[in-house]
Design a protein around this motif. Structure first.
Motif, short mmCIF file in Angstrom:
data_model
loop_
_atom_site.label_atom_id
_atom_site.label_comp_id
_atom_site.label_asym_id
_atom_site.label_seq_id
_atom_site.Cartn_x
_atom_site.Cartn_y
_atom_site.Cartn_z
N ASN A 283 -10.21 36.76 43.51
CA ASN A 283 -10.50 37.92 42.65
C ASN A 283 -10.03 37.77 41.20
O ASN A 283 -9.69 38.76 40.56
CB ASN A 283 -9.87 39.20 43.22
N GLY A 373 -14.07 38.33 40.97
CA GLY A 373 -13.49 39.66 41.10
C GLY A 373 -14.35 40.76 40.53
O GLY A 373 -14.16 41.93 40.85
N ARG A 451 -12.63 49.11 43.10
CA ARG A 451 -12.77 48.01 44.05
C ARG A 451 -12.88 48.52 45.48
O ARG A 451 -13.62 47.96 46.30
CB ARG A 451 -11.62 47.02 43.89
#
Ligand SMILES: *[C@@H]1O[C@H](CO)[C@@H](O)[C@H](O)[C@H]1NC(C)=O
Ligand SMILES: *[C@@H]1O[C@H](CO)[C@@H](O)[C@H](O)[C@H]1NC(C)=O
Ligand SMILES: CC(=O)N[C@H]1CO[C@H](CO)[C@@H](O)[C@@H]1O
Length: 501
Positions: A283, A373, A451
């Motif tokens: 990420n 990411g 996320r």
């Protein structure tokens, strides 16, 4: 070319996209899915596009490619021999859309020929582009089920529909804001979110005249298909269900044929990217790509590079670069001219934080790597779906038409995107880009929430196309629903003919 055998009377489905690479690729993805369901697919396009497709069709596919003749006229104001928007500057793209209406008589003849070739049995269904509203009339002349397939999501298409039908920006307030009539749930918009030809539209300009004829023609269609997902795109899907009162089927995400280089020559092999990504922590890498035929202003490129240099040193990047706007987009990339002095030496060679790729990169392979990411994208719908399928939080830098609407939708309604910049008219400052990258990649609550949401959407999208152990996802069911509706209409048409005799 294979002719249809009358003895094996499988049903034929005619697929007919507008002549733009993004549309053709998405329709090809749909065609491959329909083929897997056991139908014969007949893919119709103009000669140059069919020739290109012959090379990109998977060798195992039995999709039949059929040419339809196309000659633009002097009135169309197009360079001679143009059959795809990819070779047109943005200001001429509408001219090809407008000129495509001239395909009508040839398309009618093509359907007539196909019907004759099958002993009077017409195709089961026609799936046509959003710009080909006129094709519904032809389908119904032959008693054929007609559907329109949208390559973009339902939310952005609903904005597009309402924009052209209502031109709400003409009455925008002093803050240059407006909202869409009959679509208040889409929120407030700003005139900087409108493409150039929308901004100047007053109802009498050629785009308004075209769209105000084309969009209402969708009401003649039997169904509207989307490369989208029911659970993701509910607001826009609901708009069309109540607006058109027709079958609305989200079938996505439709996976595109793998490994397509879109005819670009430069680029990098997948192995090179993956090898580099494997040296980076999980990420930690931002993937930056503006789609297959876009670029940014030279001044914006400088600001983006500065941002990538200034951002937290744990953040890496892969950046797909092309010459800036105003230069030949396919020419060699001159880093010493278009990037800050010494940028490549410092950031790429010394710090090893970046990989700069000219023209093209293997997007699918990159996005599925665990070191990636986030995805900085123009929010073209094909890219959005690819990013979301891989659980990526997005950074949106919309550049054209529906991309502005998609970015807003993903940022404000879904919460999986932050808008980094907007088109070419709004000033871009590297400090702002740094802030947004650190938000998406960093440990703030807002970043974590983005996320988390991206992970949730990934599962939602995977579920939609799942078809196993008796579970059918929403997109699988929608495909059943669409095909059944077409079969039912054919059944009814046949019975109707019998009773008429
Ligand atoms: C279109 O152009 C081709 C060659 O440029 C020509 O052979 C053909 O007759 C034209 N067709 C029509 C319908 O004008
Ligand atoms: C239809 O068939 C005729 C006769 O075979 C052929 O000349 C014509 O090119 C065909 N038209 C289209 C659009 O496929
Ligand atoms: C919209 C756009 O930028 N189109 C460009 C795509 O690439 C060709 C060259 O291959 C350019 O001529 C177009 O201007």
């Amino acid at each position: 070319m294979r002719s249809i055998k009358l003895t094996e009377r499988n049903e034929n489905i005619v697929i007919f996209p507008f002549m733009a690479q993004g549309h053709i690729i998405a329709f090809l993805g749909l065609a491959l899915q329909i083929e897997q369901r056991g139908y014969n697919v007949i893919f119709v396009n103009t000669p140059i596009n069919i020739k290109k497709l012959q090379q990109s069709l998977p060798p195992t596919s039995s999709i039949r490619l059929l040419e339809i003749p196309f000659n633009s006229s002097d009135d169309d104001d197009l360079p001679p021999g143009v059959e795809n928007t990819d070779v047109l500057p943005p200001n001429l793209i509408f001219n090809l859309i407008k000129a495509s209406v001239s395909l009508k008589p040839s398309f009618r003849q093509l359907i007539s020929n196909l019907t004759t070739d099958c002993g009077g049995d017409p195709p089961l269904c026609i799936v046509a582009d959003i710009f080909f509203g006129w094709s519904a009339e032809i389908a119904h002349e032959f008693g054929v089920f007609h559907s329109i397939f949208s390559c973009s999501g339902a939310f952005s298409l609903a904005c597009y529909y309402s924009l052209w039908m209502n031109l709400p920006h003409l009455s925008s307030d002093s803050a240059a804001e407006f909202s869409f009539p009959n679509f208040p749930e889409s929120g407030r918009f700003h005139t900087t979110q409108l493409a150039a030809n929308m901004l100047v539209a007053d109802g009498n300009d050629p785009p308004s005249v075209f769209h105000r004829k084309n969009l209402p023609a969708w009401s003649n269609s039997d169904g509207l298909l989307f490369n989208s997902v029911e659970e993701l795109d509910m607001i826009g899907l609901a708009y069309f269900r109540r607006k058109l009162g027709r079958l609305v089927c989200p079938l996505g995400p439709i996976l595109l044929p793998p490994g397509k280089r879109a005819g670009k020559s430069a680029g990098i092999a997948a192995e090179g990217c993956i090898e580099w990504l494997c040296t980076k922590p999980e990420n930690s890498v931002v993937y930056i790509s503006f789609g297959s035929n876009n670029t940014i202003l030279a001044s914006q490129m400088m600001q983006l590079a500065k941002a990538l240099e200034e951002v937290n040193k744990n953040t890496n990047f892969i950046w797909v670069v092309r010459p800036p706007l105003g230069f030949d987009i396919t020419a060699e990339f001159r880093a010493e001219e278009w990037l800050p002095e010494g940028f490549v030496e410092r950031v790429v060679d010394d710090q090893k934080r970046g990989l700069i790729v000219a023209q093209w990169a293997p997007e699918g392979e990159i996005l599925s790597h665990k070191s990636i990411g986030s995805f900085l994208t123009q929010c073209g719908w094909n890219s959005v779906l690819e990013g979301l399928s891989h659980g990526m939080p997005l950074m949106g830098w919309p550049m054209a038409v529906e991309q502005f609407f998609s970015t807003k939708f993903l940022a404000e309604e879904i919460g999986v995107c932050v808008e980094v910049a907007r088109g070419f008219n709004v000033e871009v400052r590297h400090q702002d880009i740094v802030e947004k990258i650190e938000l998406v990649m960093g440990q703030s609550e807002q970043g974590k929430e983005l996320r988390r949401k991206a992970g949730e959407i990934k599962e939602m999208v995977e579920d939609a196309i799942r078809d196993q152990d008796g579970f059918k996802g929403s997109s699988v069911k929608a495909m059943d629903q669409f095909l059944n509706a077409a079969l039912l209409m054919k059944e009814k048409t046949k019975n109707g003919l019998h009773t008429a005799k």
